[in-house]
Design an enzyme around this catalytic site. Structure first.
Site, PDB file in Angstrom:
ATOM      1  N   HIS A  88       0.831  -1.199   0.000  1.00 39.22           N
ATOM      2  CA  HIS A  88       0.000   0.000   0.000  1.00 39.22           C
ATOM      3  C   HIS A  88       0.870   1.255   0.000  1.00 39.22           C
ATOM      4  O   HIS A  88       1.572   1.540   0.971  1.00 39.22           O
ATOM      5  CB  HIS A  88      -0.888  -0.030   1.246  1.00 39.22           C
ATOM      6  CG  HIS A  88      -1.818   1.112   1.382  1.00 39.22           C
ATOM      7  ND1 HIS A  88      -1.772   1.982   2.460  1.00 39.22           N
ATOM      8  CD2 HIS A  88      -2.832   1.542   0.597  1.00 39.22           C
ATOM      9  CE1 HIS A  88      -2.729   2.879   2.337  1.00 39.22           C
ATOM     10  NE2 HIS A  88      -3.388   2.647   1.210  1.00 39.22           N
ATOM     11  N   GLU A 133       1.096  -0.510  -4.944  1.00 40.67           N
ATOM     12  CA  GLU A 133      -0.143   0.260  -5.105  1.00 40.67           C
ATOM     13  C   GLU A 133       0.148   1.753  -5.096  1.00 40.67           C
ATOM     14  O   GLU A 133       1.021   2.214  -4.350  1.00 40.67           O
ATOM     15  CB  GLU A 133      -1.094  -0.101  -3.962  1.00 40.67           C
ATOM     16  CG  GLU A 133      -2.489   0.456  -4.091  1.00 40.67           C
ATOM     17  CD  GLU A 133      -2.716   1.745  -3.303  1.00 40.67           C
ATOM     18  OE1 GLU A 133      -3.823   2.325  -3.425  1.00 40.67           O
ATOM     19  OE2 GLU A 133      -1.794   2.180  -2.580  1.00 40.67           O
ATOM     20  N   ASP A 191      -1.709   5.934  -5.845  1.00 39.99           N
ATOM     21  CA  ASP A 191      -2.823   6.830  -6.134  1.00 39.99           C
ATOM     22  C   ASP A 191      -2.365   7.813  -7.202  1.00 39.99           C
ATOM     23  O   ASP A 191      -1.245   8.328  -7.136  1.00 39.99           O
ATOM     24  CB  ASP A 191      -3.224   7.596  -4.878  1.00 39.99           C
ATOM     25  CG  ASP A 191      -3.521   6.669  -3.711  1.00 39.99           C
ATOM     26  OD1 ASP A 191      -4.629   6.115  -3.698  1.00 39.99           O
ATOM     27  OD2 ASP A 191      -2.650   6.507  -2.838  1.00 39.99           O
ATOM     28  N   HIS A 218      -1.327  10.499  -2.562  1.00 34.43           N
ATOM     29  CA  HIS A 218      -2.637  10.099  -2.064  1.00 34.43           C
ATOM     30  C   HIS A 218      -3.603  11.271  -1.984  1.00 34.43           C
ATOM     31  O   HIS A 218      -4.799  11.112  -2.237  1.00 34.43           O
ATOM     32  CB  HIS A 218      -2.500   9.453  -0.686  1.00 34.43           C
ATOM     33  CG  HIS A 218      -3.799   8.976  -0.125  1.00 34.43           C
ATOM     34  ND1 HIS A 218      -4.556   9.715   0.766  1.00 34.43           N
ATOM     35  CD2 HIS A 218      -4.496   7.834  -0.333  1.00 34.43           C
ATOM     36  CE1 HIS A 218      -5.649   9.051   1.083  1.00 34.43           C
ATOM     37  NE2 HIS A 218      -5.644   7.906   0.428  1.00 34.43           N
ATOM     38  N   GLU A 273      -4.792   3.825  -8.686  1.00 30.35           N
ATOM     39  CA  GLU A 273      -6.134   4.317  -8.375  1.00 30.35           C
ATOM     40  C   GLU A 273      -6.359   5.685  -9.020  1.00 30.35           C
ATOM     41  O   GLU A 273      -5.517   6.576  -8.903  1.00 30.35           O
ATOM     42  CB  GLU A 273      -6.328   4.451  -6.861  1.00 30.35           C
ATOM     43  CG  GLU A 273      -7.682   5.042  -6.483  1.00 30.35           C
ATOM     44  CD  GLU A 273      -7.827   5.334  -5.001  1.00 30.35           C
ATOM     45  OE1 GLU A 273      -8.761   6.084  -4.639  1.00 30.35           O
ATOM     46  OE2 GLU A 273      -7.007   4.836  -4.202  1.00 30.35           O
TER      47      GLU A 273
END
Length: 407
Positions: free
Chosen positions: A53, A80, A82, A95, A186
């Site tokens: 993450h 992962e 963003d 993020h 994301e």
């Protein structure tokens, strides 16, 4: 799939879960693992993925090349990130649009005049915002840790990377290590960025196309909290695995029920449209069936799977059991698991809950201060992957659990 096939699959999954529980009990009693491996309760029968993450965010400032590299070194299956857009339309890995949260922008006097107050997905924030900075300007900032309990000595040392640089890193490390390193981007605040004239979706698709990663078998999982963003990308030709994220604000310690507040009560596109439903509608059988029409999996906050409940005192308030002056997970115990994992699997969706962390304040009392115990509890429930801030802990727990199953 026929109804009889579906029932057979359901029976096998339930049997696997029962056997896992029995095996765990034997292991706890000091018995050996089974001589023959037993079926895993994941959707595809494979071991769950460990998703780093924001990289190795438990150790280094998040979403930097250094954090992603460290996560890969620790053994992560997936990294992962963003995605946000700069003023000049470049996708970068942060993020929060508010750069004050994860960079040292406040220490740069040359940008002092750009500090402002604005709404992000309906939440009023004050700070410096990514859409006001070109990539060149963003490169002058240093990333910082977002958690005071985590190492601070690296603050300001690492830069904000572009999405393209992270893709290049994953490819290079895959060649170097001989194992496939998948990515999990994301689209962050996609409606908000679209309203600013900086849409994310087309740029993401273009980068994946150029990388040769626009297929269902590519090492790519594309996620979003907004169904519209996923549907838009699918309509525009994105063929990778798609994941619907499902959020919540907190837990009512009295009841264990989910609570909701802006901006994590519902997808922002729903708020703009006047839709008053909350994220919880997504975890119903009807909600999961709807998700299955456009996505391959769900990424729910882990409390949708196992919630927590606190001890309530005579005054009707949660008790600060460890007397640290705060009420948090360390003052609570785990509730009975919901049926979400099994329900999602019945809908053909894999389940990747978020976010697992090591700090004691984030662990329910029944995990006895050991984050591995939380991971193992979720692995036993059949989750298909976990979002982890501490890759090494997630991997150690997975190894221990797989040993329980005879692997």
């Amino acid at each position: 799939m026929t109804a009889s096939t579906d029932r057979a699959l359901t029976l096998r999954r339930r049997t696997a879960l029962w056997v896992l529980g029995t095996t765990a009990a034997l292991a706890a009693a000091g018995c050996a693992a089974p001589s023959q491996p037993i079926a895993l309760p994941t959707l595809d029968g494979r071991p769950p993925l460990v998703v780093a993450h924001r990289g190795a965010s438990g150790y280094l400032p998040e979403e930097t090349l250094e954090a992603y590299t460290r996560a890969i070194e620790l053994g992560a299956d997936v990294i992962e990130m963003d995605l946000l857009s700069t003023k000049d339309g470049v996708l970068v890995t942060r993020h929060d649009p508010n750069l004050a949260i994860s960079t040292d922008v406040a220490k740069h006097p040359e940008f002092a005049s750009r500090k402002k107050t604005m709404q992000v997905d309906g939440e009023t924030q004050t700070g410096w915002f990514v859409q006001d900075f070109t990539l060149a300007e963003l490169r002058t900032l240093g990333a910082i840790s977002t958690d005071a309990e985590r190492p601070q000595q690296f603050n300001g040392r690492f830069k904000v990377p572009t999405f393209q640089e992270v893709v290049d890193l994953a490819k290079a490390k895959s060649r170097e290590t001989g194992r496939t390193i998948a990515i999990y981007p994301e689209t962050k605040n996609p409606t908000w960025f679209r309203d600013l004239g900086l849409p994310l979706e087309e740029k993401l698709i273009a980068i994946l196309e150029a990388a040769g990663w626009n297929s269902k078998t590519a090492p790519v999982y594309v996620q979003s909290f907004e169904p519209g963003s996923l549907k838009t990308m699918k309509a525009k030709g994105l063929k990778t695995k798609l994941i619907q994220l499902i959020d919540g604000d907190g837990i009512d310690m009295r009841t264990g029920a989910m609570t909701y507040a802006v901006p994590v009560d519902r997808p922002y596109e729903w708020t703009k449209a006047g839709d008053k439903r909350n994220f919880d509608v997504m975890v119903t059988p009807a909600g999961l069936a709807e998700i299955a029409t456009y996505a391959d999996g769900i990424g729910p906050w882990k409390r949708y799977i196992v919630s927590v409940k606190g001890m309530i005192g005579p005054d009707g308030k949660p008790v600060d059991i460890n007397a640290d002056g705060k009420i948090n997970d360390a003052d609570a115990t785990s509730a009975t698991p919901t049926t979400l994992v099994a329900d999602a699997h019945r809908a053909g969706l894999f389940v990747h809950p978020f976010t697992f962390r090591n700090e004691s304040r984030r662990l329910a009392r029944d995990y006895q201060g050991d984050a591995k115990n939380e991971y193992i509890a979720f692995y036993r429930l059949g989750v298909d992957g976990v979002f982890a801030d501490f890759t090494d802990t997630a991997l150690a727990a997975r190894a221990a659990w797989l040993k329980e199953t005879g692997r």
